[in-house]
Design an enzyme around this catalytic site. Structure first.
Site, PDB file in Angstrom:
ATOM      1  CG  HIS A  45       3.185  -6.800  -2.190  1.00 27.59           C
ATOM      2  ND1 HIS A  45       3.219  -5.699  -1.189  1.00 27.59           N
ATOM      3  CD2 HIS A  45       3.961  -5.787  -2.932  1.00 27.59           C
ATOM      4  CE1 HIS A  45       4.196  -4.999  -0.982  1.00 27.59           C
ATOM      5  NE2 HIS A  45       4.832  -4.749  -2.468  1.00 27.59           N
ATOM      6  CG  ASN A  86       4.164   0.512  -1.182  1.00 22.65           C
ATOM      7  OD1 ASN A  86       3.378  -0.901  -1.531  1.00 22.65           O
ATOM      8  ND2 ASN A  86       5.552   0.795  -2.022  1.00 22.65           N
TER       9      ASN A  86
END
Ligand code: NDP
Length: 487
Positions: free
Chosen positions: A53, A127
Site C-alpha cells: 500500500h 479494502n
C-alpha cells in the site's frame, strides 16, 4: 513584508544561491553549515515506504448516522443517534506497487478509514474487496513477495504471481475478483469499500453480534479496461490522486453509504460457511445489508507528507462496542500494522496530528513516555507509573469488547471447516453472477497472464483451481491460455 530565510537553528541565511568556497572558484569549505544542513536534511526527506500500500491518496470528511436502530447492536458512541457526525480521515491505495507506480493498475485497493470518535480513534483498515487471497497471516509475507518485484528481475513476474496462486487454492475467489471488471477501478471515488474481516459489535447489555462493513459508492461503480488503464497510467501515473483532489477542491464531495451485515453470535457455529474465513463473503440472502449511515469526503490534506504519507491505520484501534473476531488474518493484522508503523514512523507516530485522537487525550493520558521525537512535555512532577499515589489517569474498568470463548489444545491447525466450506464454491458463484461479456473478458485476461508463465505445472495447477470453481470457467481458461500462446 517577506520573511527572513533562516537556518534550522534560527539564524538568518545570508546567501542561499552561492555555497562557501576557499577563495573565489576554490573547493567548498566544511564550515558552510547552511549548505551541509540543507543537503543533509534533503537526504533524509524520505522515510521507508510502506511494504504494501505504498501508493495512496487521502482526504478528510465525516460520517453521519442515518439509522436509529444501531444501538441495538453496538454501544459505539458514534452510532448512538441519527444525525450524529464523526470526523474521518480516509486513505485509498494500491497494494503491490512502490511509490511512483501508477494508480490505475489491476490490483486490490486499500480503503482505510480513521474515525476520530469521542472515545478515541476507531480504525477500519479495509479494502475495495470483501475478501482476501489468504486466510492465514503466516502466508502473507510469501504472498506479497510473489506479487511484488522479483529479487533478480526487479519487476512483477507472472511466474511468481501464478506459482503462488497454484499452491494456494483458497485464493481462487480473490483472483477471480481481481481479473474481473472490478479489478481496475476508474477512480478512488468509483469503488466500494469493505471492512472485509468479521468484527464483533457489543451492545450496552453485552450482547454480541458478528458484523461486516460495506461502504457502497454513491458515485456508482466504474472500472477501466486494460487498454484504458495503460493509457491513463502512461498519461498520468497519479491520475486517481488528481481525480480525488480535484473533485474535493471543486466541491464535488464523494460519498459512500455504510451498510452492515449482522450475524447473531449464536449463528456462527452452525453457519454453512466459516464466518471468520477472509476468503469468503456472507451471501446477502443469508445476511442482508442494513443501512447505517453515510461517509462523505470534503477536505483535502494541506500537506501530502504530513497527513497522507504519515497516516497510520491500525486494525487494533478499537473503541467501546467493537472488537475482533477469531478471523486469523485479522488476528495477524492486529500485530502487524502497529509494528509496521513503529518501524516506519517511530513509537510516537500516534502523536502526529493526522493519527492523534481529537476529542480525547491519547498518548498524554497514559504512562508511556519518551522515545524518538517526543514533542510534548508531560505535566510538571507527573509520575510515569501506575498505580501511583500522586494523581494521573486511572483505568476505566469497562472492557471495550467481550472475550472470545476457546477450547482445545494450541497448535498449528487449519481453519475450521463448516458444512459448505471449500476453496472454490464462492469463486464459482462470482463467476456465474458475471454477465457473459464480463466472463469473456475475465477469461481473456487470465489466459493472457497465465500464458506468460514459463514453468510447467504452474499453469495446469492454476487451471485446475478455476475448473474446481466452475467446470466451464476452467475449460475456457485452458483454451484462452492456448490461444494466447498461439498453440
Ligand atoms: P448477490 O447476488 O446478493 O450480490 C452479488 C454481489 O456481487 C453484489 O454485492 C455486487 O456488488 C457484486 N458484484 C457484481 N459484479 C461483481 C464483480 N464483477 N466483481 C465483484 N463483485 C461483483 O450475491 P451473494 O451475496 O450471494 O454473493 C455472490 C458472490 O458475489 C460472492 O461469491 C462474491 O464473490 C460476490 N460478492 C458478494 C458480496 C457479499 O458480501 N455477499 C459483496 C460483494 C461481492 P454491487 O451490489 O455493488 O453491484
Amino acid at each position: 513584508m517577506t520573511d527572513r530565510l533562516r537556518t534550522e537553528s534560527g539564524a538568518p541565511v545570508a546567501d542561499n544561491q552561492n555555497s562557501q568556497t576557499a577563495g573565489t572558484g576554490g573547493p567548498i569549505v566544511l564550515q558552510d553549515q547552511h549548505l551541509i544542513e540543507k543537503l543533509a536534511r534533503f537526504n533524509r526527506e524520505r522515510i521507508p515506504e510502506r511494504v504494501v500500500h505504498a501508493v495512496g491518496s487521502g482526504a478528510y470528511g465525516s460520517f453521519v448516522v442515518t439509522n436509529p436502530d444501531v444501538p441495538q447492536w453496538t454501544r459505539m458512541k458514534m452510532f448512538e443517534r441519527p444525525g450524529k457526525e464523526t470526523e474521518v480521515f480516509a486513505r485509498f491505495s494500491t497494494v503491490a506497487g512502490s511509490k511512483g507506480a501508477p494508480d490505475s493498475v489491476r490490483d486490490p485497493r486499500g480503503f482505510a478509514l480513521k474515525f476520530y470518535t469521542e472515545e478515541g480513534n476507531w480504525d477500519l483498515a479495509g479494502n475495495n474487496t470483501p475478501i482476501f487471497f489468504l486466510r492465514d497471516p503466516l502466508k502473507f509475507p510469501d504472498f506479497i513477495h510473489s506479487q511484488k518485484y522479483d529479487p533478480f528481475t526487479n519487476q512483477q513476474e507472472p511466474d511468481n504471481v501464478w506459482d503462488f496462486f497454484s499452491h494456494s487454492p483458497e485464493a481462487t475467489h480473490q483472483f477471480t475478483w481481481l481479473f474481473g471488471d472490478r479489478g481496475i477501478p476508474a477512480s478512488h471515488r468509483h469503488m466500494n469499500g469493505y471492512g472485509s474481516h468479521t468484527f464483533q459489535w457489543v451492545n450496552a447489555e453485552s450482547e454480541r453480534h458478528w458484523v461486516k462493513f460495506h461502504f457502497k459508492t454513491n458515485q456508482g461503480i466504474r472500472c477501466l479496461s486494460d487498454e484504458e488503464s495503460a493509457r491513463v497510467a502512461g498519461a498520468n501515473p497519479q491520475a486517481h490522486q488528481q481525480d480525488l483532489l480535484e473533485a474535493i477542491e471543486g466541491g464535488d464531495f464523494p460519498s459512500w453509504t455504510l451498510k452492515v451485515q449482522l450475524m447473531p453470535e449464536a449463528d456462527a457455529a452452525s453457519y454453512r460457511f466459516n464466518p471468520f474465513d477472509l476468503t469468503k463473503v456472507w451471501p446477502h440472502e443469508d445476511y442482508p445489508l442494513i443501512e447505517v449511515g453515510v461517509l462523505t469526503l470534503n477536505r483535502n490534506p494541506e500537506n501530502y507528507f504530513a497527513e497522507v504519507e504519515q497516516a497510520a491505520f491500525d486494525p487494533g484501534h478499537f473503541v467501546q462496542g467493537i472488537g475482533p473476531s477469531p478471523d486469523k488474518m485479522l488476528q495477524g493484522r492486529l500485530f502487524a500494522y502497529g509494528d509496521a508503523h513503529r518501524y516506519r514512523l517511530g513509537i510516537n507516530h500516534t502523536r502526529l496530528p493526522v493519527n492523534a485522537p481529537k476529542a480525547v487525550e491519547g498518548g498524554t493520558a497514559n504512562y508511556g513516555r519518551d522515545g524518538a521525537m517526543r514533542f510534548d512535555t508531560p505535566p510538571r512532577q507527573a509520575k510515569n507509573y501506575e498505580p501511583n499515589s500522586f494523581g494521573g489517569p486511572v483505568e476505566s474498568g469497562g472492557a471495550a469488547y467481550a472475550g472470545l470463548p476457546v477450547s482445545g489444545a494450541s497448535g498449528a491447525t487449519g481453519t475450521v471447516q463448516h458444512e459448505q466450506d471449500d476453496d472454490f464454491v464462492q469463486a464459482g458463484a462470482l463467476y456465474r453472477l458475471m454477465a457473459e461479456e464480463e466472463r469473456a473478458r475475465l477469461i481473456e485476461r487470465i489466459g493472457g497472464s497465465l500464458a506468460q508463465v514459463s514453468r510447467a505445472g504452474i499453469v495446469e495447477r492454476s487451471i485446475s483451481h478455476f475448473r474446481s470453481a466452475d467446470a466451464e470457467y476452467g475449460a475456457r481458461v485452458e483454451v484462452a491460455v492456448k490461444d494466447a500462446r498461439g498453440s
